[in-house]
Design an enzyme around this catalytic site. Sequence first.
Site, PDB file in Angstrom:
ATOM      1  N   HIS A   1      67.042  65.961  30.240  1.00 22.79           N
ATOM      2  CA  HIS A   1      66.046  66.804  30.697  1.00 22.79           C
ATOM      3  C   HIS A   1      64.858  66.826  29.915  1.00 22.79           C
ATOM      4  O   HIS A   1      63.618  66.794  30.455  1.00 22.79           O
ATOM      5  CB  HIS A   1      66.734  68.355  30.721  1.00 22.79           C
ATOM      6  CG  HIS A   1      65.950  69.261  31.185  1.00 22.79           C
ATOM      7  ND1 HIS A   1      66.040  70.014  32.509  1.00 22.79           N
ATOM      8  CD2 HIS A   1      64.638  69.950  30.958  1.00 22.79           C
ATOM      9  CE1 HIS A   1      65.106  70.706  32.653  1.00 22.79           C
ATOM     10  NE2 HIS A   1      64.110  70.819  31.546  1.00 22.79           N
ATOM     11  N   GLU A   2      65.012  67.066  28.478  1.00 24.12           N
ATOM     12  CA  GLU A   2      63.770  67.041  27.731  1.00 24.12           C
ATOM     13  C   GLU A   2      62.993  65.695  27.588  1.00 24.12           C
ATOM     14  O   GLU A   2      61.702  65.627  27.616  1.00 24.12           O
ATOM     15  CB  GLU A   2      64.108  67.655  26.328  1.00 24.12           C
ATOM     16  CG  GLU A   2      64.610  68.908  26.418  1.00 24.12           C
ATOM     17  CD  GLU A   2      63.589  70.087  27.090  1.00 24.12           C
ATOM     18  OE1 GLU A   2      62.469  69.920  26.615  1.00 24.12           O
ATOM     19  OE2 GLU A   2      64.139  71.138  27.615  1.00 24.12           O
TER      20      GLU A   2
ATOM     21  N   HIS B   1      60.630  65.257  30.355  1.00 22.73           N
ATOM     22  CA  HIS B   1      59.165  65.611  30.039  1.00 22.73           C
ATOM     23  C   HIS B   1      58.402  64.810  29.160  1.00 22.73           C
ATOM     24  O   HIS B   1      57.289  64.632  29.368  1.00 22.73           O
ATOM     25  CB  HIS B   1      59.415  67.283  29.400  1.00 22.73           C
ATOM     26  CG  HIS B   1      60.017  68.179  30.492  1.00 22.73           C
ATOM     27  ND1 HIS B   1      59.522  68.517  31.490  1.00 22.73           N
ATOM     28  CD2 HIS B   1      60.964  69.116  30.190  1.00 22.73           C
ATOM     29  CE1 HIS B   1      60.215  69.409  32.163  1.00 22.73           C
ATOM     30  NE2 HIS B   1      61.194  69.876  31.227  1.00 22.73           N
TER      31      HIS B   1
END
Length: 376
Positions: A67-68, A71
Amino acid sequence: MKSSVRMGRVLGVSLRIHWTVPLLVMLFGYSLGSQTLPARIPDQPGATYTVAGLAGALLLLVSLLAHEAAHAVTARRKGIQVQSITLWALGGMTQMGKPRTAGAAFLIAVSGPFTSLVVGAVALAAGIGLDTLSGWSVPAAVLLWLGWVNLVLAVFNLLPAAPLDGGRVVQALTWWRTGDQDRAERAAARGGQVLGVLLIGVGWIAVLRGALSGLWLAVIGFFVMVVASAEHRSARLAPALRGLRAADAMSSPVETCQDWLTVRRCVDDVAVRTRHSTLALIDFEGRPSGLLHLPHLARVPAPQRETLRVRDVATPWTRCTTCAPDDLLAEVLEKLSPGRGLPILVTDGQHLAGIITAHDISRIVQRHTLRGTEGP
C-alpha cells in the site's frame, strides 16, 4: 517517525520499522490463530493455528508495505522526492514532498487504496480457488481473511479526512476546483480532526458496552486527530513561508562554543552568560562541528564535567539539519527527517551563516498574521 529503525530499502526508498510493528504481528497473529481460524475450521492441531496465524499477520504486513510502496512509486513518477516508508502498529506512513499539481496529488492518494483493493481481490480469489480445488482449508482461510482485511483497509482509507487517503483525494479535488492548495489542505485537515473525535467517541462507547475492540478504534481516532491537527497547523504555516529563503528567517550572528572545551568550562564561561538554549559548536579551524543543547549539560554528572568535552554530549554535525542561505524555507522544513528537526544550521560553504529556531518560524507566522494576509 520517532522510535523507528531503518531496515533497508524497498524500490529505492528507505524502509523504517517502528517498534510497534512486532506488537501488530503478535496481535493479529494471536487473533487469527486463536479466534478466527478455530471458529472457521475447528479440530485442527494447535501448532497449525499458530503457524497460520503468524503467516497471516506477516502477509498483512507485506500488504501494508505494498500500500505504502504504491504511494512512493506514484510520487516518484510525478517527480516528487520520497524520503522514507515507515510501518507501524496503525499501518504505514510515506514521507514525501508536496505534489506540485492537483492531478498528481489525486493519483498519489488513490494509488494506495487501489493497491489494497487489488491485493484484497487477489487474496479472496486465491482463497476461494485454493479451498475449492485443493481442499487446503487452513491456507484458504488465511487468504480469505487477508483479502477481507485489505478490502476493509481500502474502504477505511477512503474516508474523506486527512491524513487518510480519502482526505488526500478531497484535498486534491478541492485544490483542482478552487485553485487554492492551502485552503484545500486546511479543509482536509479539519475533516480529519472531526473524524478523529468521532472515532474516539465511538470507540469509548463500544468499550463502555463491553467491546474491548473499541480501544483500537479510539487509538486510531486519537492518531487521526493528532496528525490532522499537525497538518492543519502546517497548512496555516505554508502561506507565511511562501517565497522566503532560509536567510530571511535565520538568526545571525550565531552564538558559538569551541567543541574542545570541557563541560565544566563551557558551563562557567559560556552557558551561564548566554540567552540561548542551543549553541553551535566550532572546531579548531573555526568550522561548525555540531549543535549543543544546554539542557544536556545539566544531565552530565559532576565528576565527569572536568574531563568530558562538550562535543561528546552534543549532536554531531552529521546528524544536524543544515541548509544554504538561498534554500527555500518551505522546502527545507518539508524535508526534515526523523531525528533531524529544528533548529536548522544555515551554512555558506564551511562558514556558519545563521540558525533557524522554532522561535524564528513563530515570528514569521506572527508577522504574516499581523499583515492580515492569511485566508480562512
